[in-house]
Motif scaffolding. Sequence first.
Motif, mmCIF file in Angstrom:
data_model
loop_
_atom_site.group_PDB
_atom_site.id
_atom_site.type_symbol
_atom_site.label_atom_id
_atom_site.label_comp_id
_atom_site.label_asym_id
_atom_site.label_seq_id
_atom_site.Cartn_x
_atom_site.Cartn_y
_atom_site.Cartn_z
ATOM 1 N N TRP A 32 -6.506 -34.216 33.641
ATOM 2 C CA TRP A 32 -5.211 -33.941 33.018
ATOM 3 C C TRP A 32 -4.609 -34.895 32.457
ATOM 4 O O TRP A 32 -4.971 -36.205 32.888
ATOM 5 C CB TRP A 32 -4.459 -33.017 34.208
ATOM 6 C CG TRP A 32 -4.183 -34.122 35.249
ATOM 7 C CD1 TRP A 32 -4.877 -34.505 36.532
ATOM 8 C CD2 TRP A 32 -2.824 -34.806 35.316
ATOM 9 N NE1 TRP A 32 -4.296 -35.379 37.142
ATOM 10 C CE2 TRP A 32 -2.873 -35.457 36.490
ATOM 11 C CE3 TRP A 32 -1.870 -34.909 34.403
ATOM 12 C CZ2 TRP A 32 -1.878 -36.366 37.000
ATOM 13 C CZ3 TRP A 32 -0.776 -35.790 34.890
ATOM 14 C CH2 TRP A 32 -0.782 -36.549 36.097
ATOM 15 N N ARG A 33 -3.759 -34.697 31.500
ATOM 16 C CA ARG A 33 -2.764 -36.036 31.046
ATOM 17 C C ARG A 33 -1.664 -35.223 30.524
ATOM 18 O O ARG A 33 -1.350 -34.166 30.390
ATOM 19 C CB ARG A 33 -3.623 -36.473 29.944
ATOM 20 C CG ARG A 33 -4.113 -35.761 28.568
ATOM 21 C CD ARG A 33 -5.074 -36.514 27.756
ATOM 22 N NE ARG A 33 -4.243 -37.592 27.272
ATOM 23 C CZ ARG A 33 -3.705 -37.918 26.115
ATOM 24 N NH1 ARG A 33 -3.610 -36.890 25.277
ATOM 25 N NH2 ARG A 33 -3.063 -39.091 25.878
ATOM 26 N N GLU B 107 1.128 -35.138 27.555
ATOM 27 C CA GLU B 107 1.129 -35.224 26.320
ATOM 28 C C GLU B 107 2.468 -34.762 25.550
ATOM 29 O O GLU B 107 2.867 -33.571 25.830
ATOM 30 C CB GLU B 107 0.205 -34.609 25.423
ATOM 31 C CG GLU B 107 -0.020 -34.942 24.020
ATOM 32 C CD GLU B 107 -1.202 -34.361 23.439
ATOM 33 O OE1 GLU B 107 -1.110 -33.311 22.444
ATOM 34 O OE2 GLU B 107 -2.336 -34.490 23.778
ATOM 35 N N LYS C 288 -1.903 -31.110 29.477
ATOM 36 C CA LYS C 288 -2.858 -30.900 28.923
ATOM 37 C C LYS C 288 -4.051 -31.111 29.928
ATOM 38 O O LYS C 288 -4.244 -32.066 30.601
ATOM 39 C CB LYS C 288 -3.256 -31.752 27.553
ATOM 40 C CG LYS C 288 -2.228 -31.575 26.642
ATOM 41 C CD LYS C 288 -2.541 -30.340 25.991
ATOM 42 C CE LYS C 288 -1.718 -29.987 24.694
ATOM 43 N NZ LYS C 288 -1.915 -30.859 23.516
ATOM 44 N N VAL C 289 -5.167 -30.136 29.938
ATOM 45 C CA VAL C 289 -6.139 -30.166 30.634
ATOM 46 C C VAL C 289 -7.385 -30.335 29.733
ATOM 47 O O VAL C 289 -7.642 -29.828 28.674
ATOM 48 C CB VAL C 289 -6.441 -28.854 31.719
ATOM 49 C CG1 VAL C 289 -5.229 -29.011 32.783
ATOM 50 C CG2 VAL C 289 -6.405 -27.772 31.098
ATOM 51 N N ALA C 290 -8.557 -30.909 30.336
ATOM 52 C CA ALA C 290 -9.752 -31.017 29.270
ATOM 53 C C ALA C 290 -10.699 -29.789 29.956
ATOM 54 O O ALA C 290 -11.154 -29.791 31.120
ATOM 55 C CB ALA C 290 -10.567 -32.219 29.614
ATOM 56 N N THR D 145 -18.096 -36.085 30.092
ATOM 57 C CA THR D 145 -17.143 -36.317 29.009
ATOM 58 C C THR D 145 -17.160 -37.620 28.561
ATOM 59 O O THR D 145 -16.126 -37.799 27.569
ATOM 60 C CB THR D 145 -15.936 -35.946 29.767
ATOM 61 O OG1 THR D 145 -15.626 -36.929 30.800
ATOM 62 C CG2 THR D 145 -15.797 -34.471 30.415
ATOM 63 N N LEU E 194 -9.005 -42.625 27.568
ATOM 64 C CA LEU E 194 -9.339 -41.693 26.401
ATOM 65 C C LEU E 194 -9.488 -42.631 25.360
ATOM 66 O O LEU E 194 -10.646 -41.986 24.401
ATOM 67 C CB LEU E 194 -7.947 -40.865 25.989
ATOM 68 C CG LEU E 194 -7.938 -39.446 25.246
ATOM 69 C CD1 LEU E 194 -9.074 -38.657 26.151
ATOM 70 C CD2 LEU E 194 -6.924 -38.998 25.160
ATOM 71 N N GLU F 237 -12.574 -30.261 25.062
ATOM 72 C CA GLU F 237 -11.382 -29.830 24.253
ATOM 73 C C GLU F 237 -10.231 -29.962 25.313
ATOM 74 O O GLU F 237 -10.141 -29.738 26.143
ATOM 75 C CB GLU F 237 -11.511 -28.434 23.942
ATOM 76 C CG GLU F 237 -12.773 -28.002 22.877
ATOM 77 C CD GLU F 237 -12.533 -28.817 21.560
ATOM 78 O OE1 GLU F 237 -11.446 -29.115 21.182
ATOM 79 O OE2 GLU F 237 -13.621 -29.043 20.990
ATOM 80 N N TRP F 238 -9.047 -30.531 24.742
ATOM 81 C CA TRP F 238 -7.645 -30.847 25.608
ATOM 82 C C TRP F 238 -7.058 -29.706 24.942
ATOM 83 O O TRP F 238 -6.523 -29.298 23.908
ATOM 84 C CB TRP F 238 -7.229 -32.086 25.139
ATOM 85 C CG TRP F 238 -7.828 -33.027 25.845
ATOM 86 C CD1 TRP F 238 -8.766 -34.066 25.458
ATOM 87 C CD2 TRP F 238 -7.553 -33.572 27.211
ATOM 88 N NE1 TRP F 238 -9.241 -34.862 26.493
ATOM 89 C CE2 TRP F 238 -8.348 -34.790 27.436
ATOM 90 C CE3 TRP F 238 -6.740 -33.372 28.300
ATOM 91 C CZ2 TRP F 238 -8.444 -35.592 28.598
ATOM 92 C CZ3 TRP F 238 -6.934 -33.795 29.438
ATOM 93 C CH2 TRP F 238 -7.583 -34.692 29.593
ATOM 94 N N ARG F 239 -6.490 -28.705 26.144
ATOM 95 C CA ARG F 239 -5.769 -27.625 25.937
ATOM 96 C C ARG F 239 -4.562 -27.400 26.807
ATOM 97 O O ARG F 239 -4.431 -28.159 28.042
ATOM 98 C CB ARG F 239 -6.605 -26.313 26.114
ATOM 99 C CG ARG F 239 -7.471 -26.353 25.075
ATOM 100 C CD ARG F 239 -7.020 -25.788 23.624
ATOM 101 N NE ARG F 239 -8.272 -25.492 22.562
ATOM 102 C CZ ARG F 239 -8.764 -26.358 21.913
ATOM 103 N NH1 ARG F 239 -8.334 -27.543 22.110
ATOM 104 N NH2 ARG F 239 -9.610 -25.993 20.999
#
Length: 318
Positions: A11-12, A14, A19-21, A56, A93, A108-110
Amino acid sequence: MTVYAAGAVLWREEGDGLKVALIHRARYDDWSWPKGKVDPGEVLPQTAVREIREETGLRVKLGIRLDIVKYTLPSGAPKEVHYWAARVTDKSLRKSTFKPSEEVASVEWRTPAQARELLTYDFDRDILQRVEDLYTLGKLKTKPVVIQRHAQAMPRSEWKNGKNIDDGARPLTPLGAKQAIALIPLLKAFGVKRVYSSPWTRCANTVKPFAKNQKLPIIERHQVSELGNKKGPRRTANVVDDIVKSGLPSVLCSHRPALPTILDTLSKYGNANQEILLHEGRALEPGEMMVVHLTAKKADTVRSIVAIETYAPLVTIE
C-alpha cells in the motif's frame, strides 16, 4: 501436509488517498495479492519479503500481519497463506525491478474501490477490507519495537563451575550462535533500523550478526541487563519508553529476568487484550522475539500498539 505461503498487501498514499498493488497472473487469469510458498529454512515473514521482491520487484518491510487465509488445493492438500501489510515508499517504487514474466504479467496500483472490482477471490476482498479499516483508523502505518530474548547461552552452572566468574561474560552456545545468524532475515523483514542491547556478552552477541549485516551500531544500555533491571527497574522502563517515543523501528535484546519490566512498560501503550499477549512474552524462549507494532510517530501524539507477533529463528541442529 499443509502447504504454507506468505505475502502482503502493498500500500501507499497518493495525494490524500490509499492505493494498493494487485498482481495479474496470466497463467490463471486472476487478480490477487503477491504471495508464494515457503522455501526450506525460511520463517513466514522472510518468505513474504522474498516473494514480494520476486513477484513485484519491490523491496519492502512488513507492517502488521493482516490475516491467514485457509483453503484446499485441487490435490486435496490444505493451504495456509499468511498476509501482512507492507507500505511502499516512493524510493522503493522508483527502484522497482519488476519485469513481466510467465508468473506475473503485471503489477497494478488501484484505489480500494477499483481493487475490489478487480480481485478474483472473495477472501482477498476480506483482506482488503481489513486494510481499509486500519487505514481509516490511522493504524495502517506502523513501526515495530522488537523485544528479543538473547539466544541460547552456556548454562550458568557450566560457566561458573564453582568459580566466581562474571556472569555477564557468559557466552552463547554453538546453537545460540546459529540462532543469532538466523535472526538476520527476520529482523530485516520488519525493517529494524536501531539496535539496543544489554552489554552482557550473550545479549550483545545475539544481535551482533544483524548489526554487522546492516552496518548498524549496537547501542548498549546497562539498565536492561539482569543486574541493571534488578537494581533499578524504573531505569529499565525509561529505556523502553525512550525507544517507543523515538518512533524508529528498533530491536531491544535483553534477559528473561528483565522481560517483565520491559513488557509491563510496553503494556501501557496497549489495551487489555494486548496486555495479555505481552504478559505471554515473559515466557519467550532463548532466541525468540516479540514484534510489537505501534502506530507511527506523530507530533504531540502518544503511540499505541496495533498488533503483536512472536517468532523464533529457524535453525538446524546437526
